[in-house]
Design a protein around this motif. Structure first.
Motif, PDB file in Angstrom:
ATOM      1  N   PRO A   9     -15.248   2.240   3.587  1.00 16.64           N
ATOM      2  CA  PRO A   9     -14.860   1.199   4.545  1.00 16.64           C
ATOM      3  C   PRO A   9     -15.186   1.545   5.985  1.00 16.64           C
ATOM      4  O   PRO A   9     -15.652   0.693   6.733  1.00 16.64           O
ATOM      5  N   GLU A  98      -6.794  -0.937   6.957  1.00 19.36           N
ATOM      6  CA  GLU A  98      -5.605  -1.470   6.298  1.00 19.36           C
ATOM      7  C   GLU A  98      -5.996  -2.496   5.245  1.00 19.36           C
ATOM      8  O   GLU A  98      -6.940  -3.272   5.432  1.00 19.36           O
ATOM      9  N   SER A  99      -5.244  -2.501   4.157  1.00 19.51           N
ATOM     10  CA  SER A  99      -5.327  -3.572   3.172  1.00 19.51           C
ATOM     11  C   SER A  99      -4.151  -4.507   3.423  1.00 19.51           C
ATOM     12  O   SER A  99      -3.012  -4.068   3.536  1.00 19.51           O
ATOM     13  N   LYS A 100      -4.437  -5.795   3.527  1.00 22.79           N
ATOM     14  CA  LYS A 100      -3.410  -6.773   3.860  1.00 22.79           C
ATOM     15  C   LYS A 100      -3.291  -7.806   2.743  1.00 22.79           C
ATOM     16  O   LYS A 100      -4.285  -8.215   2.131  1.00 22.79           O
ATOM     17  N   ASP A 101      -2.072  -8.258   2.503  1.00 24.21           N
ATOM     18  CA  ASP A 101      -1.811  -9.238   1.457  1.00 24.21           C
ATOM     19  C   ASP A 101      -2.175 -10.654   1.907  1.00 24.21           C
ATOM     20  O   ASP A 101      -2.200 -10.962   3.101  1.00 24.21           O
ATOM     21  N   ARG A 129     -11.603  -8.462  -0.447  1.00 22.42           N
ATOM     22  CA  ARG A 129     -11.949  -7.719  -1.649  1.00 22.42           C
ATOM     23  C   ARG A 129     -10.944  -8.066  -2.738  1.00 22.42           C
ATOM     24  O   ARG A 129      -9.757  -8.186  -2.476  1.00 22.42           O
ATOM     25  N   GLY A 132     -10.891  -4.299  -5.527  1.00 24.09           N
ATOM     26  CA  GLY A 132     -11.935  -3.363  -5.137  1.00 24.09           C
ATOM     27  C   GLY A 132     -13.325  -3.954  -5.108  1.00 24.09           C
ATOM     28  O   GLY A 132     -14.267  -3.296  -4.653  1.00 24.09           O
ATOM     29  N   SER A 201      -3.076  -7.000  -1.271  1.00 27.62           N
ATOM     30  CA  SER A 201      -4.220  -6.199  -0.806  1.00 27.62           C
ATOM     31  C   SER A 201      -5.542  -6.934  -0.952  1.00 27.62           C
ATOM     32  O   SER A 201      -6.547  -6.353  -1.375  1.00 27.62           O
ATOM     33  N   PHE A 203      -7.224  -8.527   1.639  1.00 30.82           N
ATOM     34  CA  PHE A 203      -8.071  -8.378   2.821  1.00 30.82           C
ATOM     35  C   PHE A 203      -8.131  -6.919   3.243  1.00 30.82           C
ATOM     36  O   PHE A 203      -7.183  -6.157   3.061  1.00 30.82           O
ATOM     37  N   GLN A 204      -9.255  -6.554   3.828  1.00 34.72           N
ATOM     38  CA  GLN A 204      -9.417  -5.201   4.366  1.00 34.72           C
ATOM     39  C   GLN A 204      -9.895  -5.307   5.806  1.00 34.72           C
ATOM     40  O   GLN A 204     -10.858  -6.020   6.096  1.00 34.72           O
TER      41      GLN A 204
END
Length: 308
Positions: A9, A98-101, A129, A132, A201, A203-204
């Motif tokens: 990333p 960060e991974s966001k919901d 994503r 993954g 998770s 969005f990144q």
């Protein structure tokens, strides 16, 4: 465009084919310098802490020993860490991923997302994503970043066409349209999701959090170090030094001491007691200064709630 399956990333940062620095996300720091900033660049030095103690000789009266610079540096590190937590901010620039919901209500509000760290100097990559697997790398022309609040939203261009790997939104090469908010689910590549469900998770976001030293004295931008924040850290560090110094004066809990040698006597009387140290008066004054500075800074960095 880089394959998000194959690329780490953060290796995308600075190499986004969509040119990450646009009107809604200006460039404020070079990626090669992010890790080179130190506390000294913000005026957090041993000398500046000692200025807060001008007129106070921080010396052990028995041994003549002074506190070493290492203690002042530890006090500064502690003060920075404490104030960052109290104000929910970051001072030194640092890279974050960060991974966001996904939340339907935020999705309908132009995909409003709040980062965990602020201020935000700049965003480097923003993608979707699924388990993954890459879906969309959003064009940076859509990004609307609020540095002080630490948020990002998306405003797609009318009739926008964006290439990319998006099997859930019709394949490669998609035309988008939108009504109120994101009225059309394909804009986000989410027609397969229940419109009322959340998705973990999805969005990144890769971004740089932290502050920069003031570019112009007396002019404070949202992403720069406020002068009162600098003073707050220095006074907090000075307070820690004084707490240590108060224990050195004549011993903890001792208010008076006398010495008689060959007819020559010396007596020391202080305001120290079992409840108060020898430097308590100065510490009380510093506490008042700290409280006054915190009032203005809490107004600037209003407390955020519900951060996930």
């Amino acid at each position: 465009m880089a394959d998000l399956n194959q690329v780490d990333p953060y290796s995308l940062m600075g190499s986004n084919n969509y040119a990450p620095y646009q009107e809604g996300n200006p460039k404020r720091i070079d990626l090669t310098t992010v890790d080179k900033y130190t506390l000294e660049d913000y005026g957090f030095t041993v000398e500046n802490v000692k200025e807060q103690l001008l007129g106070i000789n921080v010396v052990d009266p028995t041994t003549g020993k002074t506190l070493g610079d290492a203690y002042y540096k530890r006090a500064l590190n502690s003060a920075v860490a404490s104030i960052e937590k109290k104000l929910d901010i970051k001072i030194l620039p640092q890279k974050k991923v960060e991974s966001k919901d996904f939340y339907p209500s935020d999705f309908q509000s132009f995909n409003y997302i709040r980062m965990r760290n602020r201020p935000v100097l700049q965003v480097e990559q923003f993608s979707m994503r699924l388990n993954g697997q890459p879906v969309i790398q959003y064009p940076s022309g859509w990004w609307k970043v609020n540095s002080l609040a630490g948020t990002i939203s998306l405003m797609p261009s009318l009739g926008a066409s964006m290439p990319g790997y998006a099997p859930y939104a019709g394949g490669i090469g998609m035309n988008y349209s939108y009504g109120a908010g994101f009225g059309q689910a394909p804009i986000l590549g989410l027609p397969m999701l229940n419109g009322t469900a959340t998705a973990p998770s999805l969005f990144q976001i890769g971004y740089i959090a932290g502050m920069l030293p003031q570019a112009r004295e007396g002019v404070e931008e949202d992403w720069e170090m406020p002068s009162d924040l600098q003073f707050l850290v220095l006074k907090q560090a000075a307070k820690d030094v004084l707490e240590q110094f108060g224990r050195l004066l004549i011993g903890a809990g001792i208010a008076a001491r006398s010495l008689n040698v060959d007819g020559i006597s010396e007596q020391i009387t202080t305001t120290q007691s079992a409840m108060y140290g020898g430097a308590s008066a100065d510490i009380i004054q510093l506490n008042e200064d700290i409280d006054n500075l915190m009032v203005g800074l809490k107004a600037k960095y209003a407390q955020r709630v519900g951060v996930i």
